[in-house]
Scaffold this motif. Structure first.
Motif, PDB file in Angstrom:
ATOM      1  N   LYS A  85       0.829  -1.204   0.000  1.00 17.90           N
ATOM      2  CA  LYS A  85       0.000   0.000   0.000  1.00 17.90           C
ATOM      3  C   LYS A  85       0.862   1.252   0.000  1.00 17.90           C
ATOM      4  CE  LYS A  85      -4.081   2.036   2.132  1.00 17.90           C
ATOM      5  NZ  LYS A  85      -5.147   1.854   3.147  1.00 17.90           N
ATOM      6  N   ARG A  86       1.957   1.229   0.747  1.00 10.60           N
ATOM      7  CA  ARG A  86       2.850   2.398   0.769  1.00 10.60           C
ATOM      8  C   ARG A  86       3.433   2.657  -0.621  1.00 10.60           C
ATOM      9  NH1 ARG A  86       4.075   0.340   5.961  1.00 10.60           N
ATOM     10  NH2 ARG A  86       5.766  -0.964   5.139  1.00 10.60           N
ATOM     11  N   ALA A  87       3.793   1.588  -1.322  1.00  6.62           N
ATOM     12  CA  ALA A  87       4.349   1.753  -2.664  1.00  6.62           C
ATOM     13  C   ALA A  87       3.298   2.314  -3.625  1.00  6.62           C
ATOM     14  CB  ALA A  87       4.873   0.420  -3.180  1.00  6.62           C
ATOM     15  N   ALA A  88       2.051   1.829  -3.505  1.00  6.49           N
ATOM     16  CA  ALA A  88       0.970   2.324  -4.366  1.00  6.49           C
ATOM     17  C   ALA A  88       0.688   3.792  -4.070  1.00  6.49           C
ATOM     18  CB  ALA A  88      -0.286   1.485  -4.153  1.00  6.49           C
ATOM     19  N   ARG A  89       0.715   4.167  -2.794  1.00  9.90           N
ATOM     20  CA  ARG A  89       0.483   5.565  -2.415  1.00  9.90           C
ATOM     21  C   ARG A  89       1.607   6.456  -2.950  1.00  9.90           C
ATOM     22  NH1 ARG A  89      -0.341   4.929   2.680  1.00  9.90           N
ATOM     23  NH2 ARG A  89      -2.595   5.170   2.649  1.00  9.90           N
ATOM     24  N   LYS A  90       2.837   5.980  -2.880  1.00  9.53           N
ATOM     25  CA  LYS A  90       3.961   6.760  -3.388  1.00  9.53           C
ATOM     26  C   LYS A  90       3.847   6.968  -4.893  1.00  9.53           C
ATOM     27  CE  LYS A  90       9.013   6.914  -3.547  1.00  9.53           C
ATOM     28  NZ  LYS A  90      10.274   6.213  -3.207  1.00  9.53           N
ATOM     29  N   ARG A  91       3.432   5.915  -5.617  1.00  6.07           N
ATOM     30  CA  ARG A  91       3.252   6.049  -7.073  1.00  6.07           C
ATOM     31  C   ARG A  91       2.184   7.090  -7.393  1.00  6.07           C
ATOM     32  NH1 ARG A  91       3.342   0.365  -6.901  1.00  6.07           N
ATOM     33  NH2 ARG A  91       1.106   0.270  -7.356  1.00  6.07           N
ATOM     34  N   ALA A  92       1.110   7.091  -6.609  1.00  3.00           N
ATOM     35  CA  ALA A  92       0.036   8.062  -6.823  1.00  3.00           C
ATOM     36  C   ALA A  92       0.543   9.483  -6.596  1.00  3.00           C
ATOM     37  CB  ALA A  92      -1.142   7.754  -5.893  1.00  3.00           C
ATOM     38  N   GLU A  93       1.280   9.699  -5.516  1.00  4.02           N
ATOM     39  CA  GLU A  93       1.784  11.033  -5.205  1.00  4.02           C
ATOM     40  C   GLU A  93       2.764  11.523  -6.261  1.00  4.02           C
ATOM     41  OE1 GLU A  93       3.353  10.316  -1.359  1.00  4.02           O
ATOM     42  OE2 GLU A  93       1.418  10.585  -0.330  1.00  4.02           O
ATOM     43  N   GLU A  94       3.626  10.631  -6.743  1.00  3.91           N
ATOM     44  CA  GLU A  94       4.593  11.019  -7.781  1.00  3.91           C
ATOM     45  C   GLU A  94       3.894  11.380  -9.081  1.00  3.91           C
ATOM     46  OE1 GLU A  94       7.139   7.631  -7.891  1.00  3.91           O
ATOM     47  OE2 GLU A  94       8.430   8.342  -6.254  1.00  3.91           O
ATOM     48  N   LEU A  95       2.818  10.643  -9.410  1.00  2.00           N
ATOM     49  CA  LEU A  95       2.068  10.954 -10.626  1.00  2.00           C
ATOM     50  C   LEU A  95       1.413  12.329 -10.529  1.00  2.00           C
ATOM     51  CD1 LEU A  95       0.799  10.296 -13.353  1.00  2.00           C
ATOM     52  CD2 LEU A  95      -1.034   9.096 -12.127  1.00  2.00           C
ATOM     53  N   ILE A  96       0.760  12.626  -9.407  1.00  2.00           N
ATOM     54  CA  ILE A  96       0.095  13.925  -9.245  1.00  2.00           C
ATOM     55  C   ILE A  96       1.113  15.051  -9.349  1.00  2.00           C
ATOM     56  CG2 ILE A  96      -1.246  15.379  -7.695  1.00  2.00           C
ATOM     57  CD1 ILE A  96      -2.752  12.976  -8.953  1.00  2.00           C
ATOM     58  N   GLU A  97       2.290  14.853  -8.765  1.00  2.00           N
ATOM     59  CA  GLU A  97       3.333  15.877  -8.841  1.00  2.00           C
ATOM     60  C   GLU A  97       3.743  16.144 -10.288  1.00  2.00           C
ATOM     61  OE1 GLU A  97       7.806  16.773  -7.011  1.00  2.00           O
ATOM     62  OE2 GLU A  97       6.633  15.068  -6.295  1.00  2.00           O
ATOM     63  N   LYS A  98       3.893  15.084 -11.078  1.00  2.00           N
ATOM     64  CA  LYS A  98       4.260  15.243 -12.484  1.00  2.00           C
ATOM     65  C   LYS A  98       3.147  15.950 -13.272  1.00  2.00           C
ATOM     66  CE  LYS A  98       7.288  11.176 -12.758  1.00  2.00           C
ATOM     67  NZ  LYS A  98       7.448   9.811 -13.331  1.00  2.00           N
ATOM     68  N   LEU A  99       1.901  15.592 -12.997  1.00  2.44           N
ATOM     69  CA  LEU A  99       0.787  16.212 -13.713  1.00  2.44           C
ATOM     70  C   LEU A  99       0.687  17.695 -13.394  1.00  2.44           C
ATOM     71  CD1 LEU A  99      -1.972  13.457 -13.357  1.00  2.44           C
ATOM     72  CD2 LEU A  99      -0.464  13.884 -15.300  1.00  2.44           C
ATOM     73  N   GLU A 100       0.926  18.054 -12.142  1.00  2.00           N
ATOM     74  CA  GLU A 100       0.870  19.471 -11.763  1.00  2.00           C
ATOM     75  C   GLU A 100       1.971  20.264 -12.455  1.00  2.00           C
ATOM     76  OE1 GLU A 100      -1.319  19.950  -7.505  1.00  2.00           O
ATOM     77  OE2 GLU A 100       0.843  19.536  -7.443  1.00  2.00           O
ATOM     78  N   LYS A 101       3.148  19.671 -12.594  1.00  6.30           N
ATOM     79  CA  LYS A 101       4.233  20.358 -13.290  1.00  6.30           C
ATOM     80  C   LYS A 101       3.881  20.560 -14.761  1.00  6.30           C
ATOM     81  CE  LYS A 101       8.043  18.911 -10.291  1.00  6.30           C
ATOM     82  NZ  LYS A 101       9.283  18.091 -10.180  1.00  6.30           N
TER      83      LYS A 101
END
Length: 205
Positions: A108-124
């Motif tokens: 679950k921690r790995a899935a949450r980290k992937r989600a956070e990294e994706l949102i960061e890229k989309l915002e950029k």
């Protein structure tokens, strides 16, 4: 930036009781099914980035709902593999087995980290996006967006359902002057229109 979160249609899960191994196999089979939704309203792809998980069902939904768009496969939309829970060898009703074997701990921690990294890229990137994911991963994406100050518009409550569409928008794009909390691009009262003018946001008059 606006994000449309769409829960992909998946293959049918078995109706009977399952043990942990059978449940994991059934989830893989459901995600690998290329289910084509019919009768659903199409989404315009022009000017929007369309992202999908690596699962065939997500790609099938994107092709059906955004036929004019090219899509990008993003790991942050992948659903984590179920983890054997209590009594892994005992067949239990599907709903109970799903709760017991839901991703937890490191998965679950790995899935949450992937989600956070994706949102960061989309915002950029900054473009409006359509994201095709799954019932297990979408809540993690919503948690990541909520922590970044996003609001959600959806027509139902509770667990995310297949083909549900959830609109996520930054809180700064909303008025906040009353309970309606309209978007400043379409304010419903004088307070919102005044805020939109001061923010330099064009709005529907």
């Amino acid at each position: 930036m606006k994000l449309w979160l769409i829960c992909s249609a998946e293959g049918q899960m078995p109706a009977g009781a399952l043990n942990s191994e059978e449940y994991r196999a059934a989830r893989r089979e459901a995600l690998n099914a290329a289910v084509i939704p019919e009768g659903e309203k199409l989404l315009r792809g022009e000017g929007r980035r369309v992202c999908v998980s690596s699962a065939p069902c997500a790609r099938a939904c994107a092709g059906a709902l955004c036929p004019d768009a090219e899509y990008t496969v993003c790991a942050g939309l992948d659903e984590a593999e179920p983890v054997p829970g209590l009594m892994p060898g005992i067949a239990l009703p599907l709903a109970l087995r799903a709760r017991l074997d839901a991703p937890k701990g490191e998965a679950k921690r790995a899935a949450r980290k992937r989600a956070e990294e994706l949102i960061e890229k989309l915002e950029k990137d900054g473009r409006d996006c359509v994201l095709f994911s799954h019932p297990g991963q979408l809540p993690l994406l919503m948690d990541a967006l909520r922590r970044r100050g996003y609001c959600f518009s959806r027509f139902s409550s509770g667990a995310v359902r297949p083909l549900e569409r959830i609109l996520a928008t930054s809180r700064t794009a909303h008025c906040g002057g009353c309970a309606h909390n309209c978007m400043l691009s379409n304010p419903g009262c004088g307070v919102g229109r005044d805020k939109a003018r001061r923010a330099g946001i064009p709005f529907v008059r």
